[in-house]
Design a protein around this motif. Sequence first.
Motif, PDB file in Angstrom:
ATOM      1  N   LYS A   7      24.926  11.337 -39.613  1.00  0.00           N
ATOM      2  CA  LYS A   7      25.039   9.899 -39.832  1.00  0.00           C
ATOM      3  C   LYS A   7      25.104   9.168 -38.490  1.00  0.00           C
ATOM      4  CE  LYS A   7      27.729   6.476 -42.427  1.00  0.00           C
ATOM      5  NZ  LYS A   7      28.889   6.257 -43.328  1.00  0.00           N
ATOM      6  N   GLN A   8      25.852   9.736 -37.547  1.00  0.00           N
ATOM      7  CA  GLN A   8      25.950   9.129 -36.223  1.00  0.00           C
ATOM      8  C   GLN A   8      24.592   9.182 -35.514  1.00  0.00           C
ATOM      9  OE1 GLN A   8      28.128  11.321 -33.219  1.00  0.00           O
ATOM     10  NE2 GLN A   8      28.971   9.417 -32.372  1.00  0.00           N
TER      11      GLN A   8
ATOM     12  N   GLN B  15      21.648   9.187 -36.921  1.00  0.00           N
ATOM     13  CA  GLN B  15      20.777   8.192 -37.517  1.00  0.00           C
ATOM     14  C   GLN B  15      21.108   6.796 -37.002  1.00  0.00           C
ATOM     15  OE1 GLN B  15      21.277   9.194 -41.807  1.00  0.00           O
ATOM     16  NE2 GLN B  15      19.047   9.291 -41.837  1.00  0.00           N
ATOM     17  N   TRP B  16      22.371   6.500 -36.847  1.00  0.00           N
ATOM     18  CA  TRP B  16      22.787   5.197 -36.345  1.00  0.00           C
ATOM     19  C   TRP B  16      22.264   4.958 -34.925  1.00  0.00           C
ATOM     20  CZ3 TRP B  16      25.959   3.695 -32.249  1.00  0.00           C
ATOM     21  CH2 TRP B  16      26.281   2.337 -32.226  1.00  0.00           C
ATOM     22  N   MET B  17      22.339   6.019 -34.122  1.00  0.00           N
ATOM     23  CA  MET B  17      21.896   5.908 -32.728  1.00  0.00           C
ATOM     24  C   MET B  17      20.382   5.736 -32.608  1.00  0.00           C
ATOM     25  SD  MET B  17      24.367   6.003 -30.468  1.00  0.00           S
ATOM     26  CE  MET B  17      23.550   6.554 -28.985  1.00  0.00           C
TER      27      MET B  17
ATOM     28  N   ALA C  66      18.145   4.778 -35.337  1.00  0.00           N
ATOM     29  CA  ALA C  66      17.468   3.977 -36.345  1.00  0.00           C
ATOM     30  C   ALA C  66      16.862   2.719 -35.736  1.00  0.00           C
ATOM     31  CB  ALA C  66      18.449   3.605 -37.457  1.00  0.00           C
TER      32      ALA C  66
ATOM     33  N   LYS D 173      15.465  -1.075 -37.224  1.00  0.00           N
ATOM     34  CA  LYS D 173      15.277  -1.953 -38.375  1.00  0.00           C
ATOM     35  C   LYS D 173      13.894  -2.588 -38.301  1.00  0.00           C
ATOM     36  CE  LYS D 173      17.429  -5.738 -40.933  1.00  0.00           C
ATOM     37  NZ  LYS D 173      18.528  -6.712 -40.963  1.00  0.00           N
TER      38      LYS D 173
ATOM     39  N   TRP E  76      22.315  -6.457 -34.131  1.00  0.00           N
ATOM     40  CA  TRP E  76      21.388  -5.320 -34.172  1.00  0.00           C
ATOM     41  C   TRP E  76      20.456  -5.325 -32.957  1.00  0.00           C
ATOM     42  CZ3 TRP E  76      21.246  -1.371 -37.689  1.00  0.00           C
ATOM     43  CH2 TRP E  76      20.105  -0.570 -37.708  1.00  0.00           C
TER      44      TRP E  76
ATOM     45  N   LEU F 255      18.984  -1.701 -30.989  1.00  0.00           N
ATOM     46  CA  LEU F 255      18.524  -0.835 -32.072  1.00  0.00           C
ATOM     47  C   LEU F 255      17.468  -1.529 -32.923  1.00  0.00           C
ATOM     48  CD1 LEU F 255      22.011   0.541 -33.103  1.00  0.00           C
ATOM     49  CD2 LEU F 255      20.292   1.666 -31.698  1.00  0.00           C
TER      50      LEU F 255
END
Length: 534
Positions: free
Chosen positions: A469-470, A472-474, A476, A478, A498, A503
């Motif tokens: 999850k971390q 993916q956050w780093m 990802a 949008k 964002w 990101l």
Amino acid sequence: MTSDIKIPAFEATPLDSIPKIAASARSSYASQKTKDVEWRLVQLRKLWWGLTDYTEKLQAALKQDLNKPGHDALLSEINYTISDLNNTIKKLKAWAKDDTNLDYPLTFTALKPRLRKEPLGTALIIGPYNFPLMLNICPLIGAISAGCTAVIKPSESAPATAMVMKEMIEKYLDPTAFSVVNGMIPETAALLNEKWAKIFYTGGLTVAKIVARKAAETLTPVTLELGGRNPAFVSRSSDLALAARRLMWGKTLNAGQVCMSHNYVLVERDVVDDFIKCINATYKEFFPQGCQASPDYARVVNERQWDRMKKMLDTTKGRIVMGGELDRADRFISPTAVLVDSVDDPMMAEESFGPIWAILPYDDLDEAIKTMNTVDPTPLSLMTFGSKAENEQIINQVTSGGASINDSFMHGCVSTLPFGGVGESGTGSYHGKAGFDCFTHQRTMVTTPGWMDKLLRVRYLPHSPGDFKQFQWMNAAKPDFDRDGRKTSGSGLGYWLWMVLGLGGPSVKGALARWLLVLVGAWGAMTQYHKFSS
């Protein structure tokens, strides 16, 4: 005087020596000496002196093979090659450096990604007869600059130049690394039976297919420099006299034996008669004493090529509107224009590769573009003389290896720019840095610091949903588009956070994201340090 210079008689390389020559080039590469950029520069500088010292002998050889005038031999072969060589010598150190100016996600910064420029290995260069010096030596410049060794196979149809090149290369370059093999089909076949790291072929489509099939047996990469039925376009918006003069130059240089020269010219119907008057006026200007008597006009390379072009003129249903003089004993064909009314005419159906060409009238631009895309969808060269809007439409809608606006194949005259075909006119390019790249493998490299293991936890077993999850956050991003593919504009506090965090896309690297990575990296390094100190 070049007429007093003695040229060695053509002599084929013994077949049983070819495996040894190839093995020597491979062994020389395996010694690792060619990876030294200074060694490459020494070879290139020696080649410069070879071309300089052999200028008169090369002029004499080109005169003997193609009746090439000394002026043309200098302008289009020797000086052009030296120009490519000068640029390579000047810029090689910069080209050979590792490339660190790369595009990659911020999270990989600590790996210091880079591209290392590695030579492919030992290359085979097979050259043609029309520019037998330049089209053999310019690929060799690329091979040397990249750190490859090479064997050159010149065309037997230009035997004098082949022998002089062999003499020059053996005298000036490292004989264990660079060789010339002369001969005909048996010698070429023997070379193709050897294992190469790269094959560079310039010539016709039929032989190109043989080379490509043979290379495929050993998964050998190939660069193919071919030709095509190159179109030229002339509209009423053009300067007809200028178009005639520049297109005539394209068919008088080397007696039209230029892979980029026009095979046919599409002329707007209303100005066809005026264009024909202009090309005839240019003909008289170029050859005031007659074409065959001119010391500035080359000859067809041999009787076989002469007969092929004569057949095109004999079978055409068109009308000769300029030139038409022929003399087989002298291998002479004057620049000849034939007015035709169909794309199926023999003058349109085959690449002339000589001083003969067709004129085909057209009525509107869309029709002309359709004709170009029908006759040869992927020619090597495209020339267009029209209004700015017409030129732009043709460039956008007609594919070609290169293109010249308001001139005849001038795009191929800049020795530092990439030159190559597309589709049936070839694959790959060379000259300048493109020549270096042609024989180079770009090797991606990274160095992963020991302290990064905390950040790389996601890849290790046992797998952790929290770590993933971390991760993916780093990493990802949008999207800034909707489900219909339309661009959207973001708004609101969440959107701007964002973007600030870096990101919102691969090109946005916000300051907070950088600080976050630095802090995490520093924390990881300190953890590792305390772990080992305790």
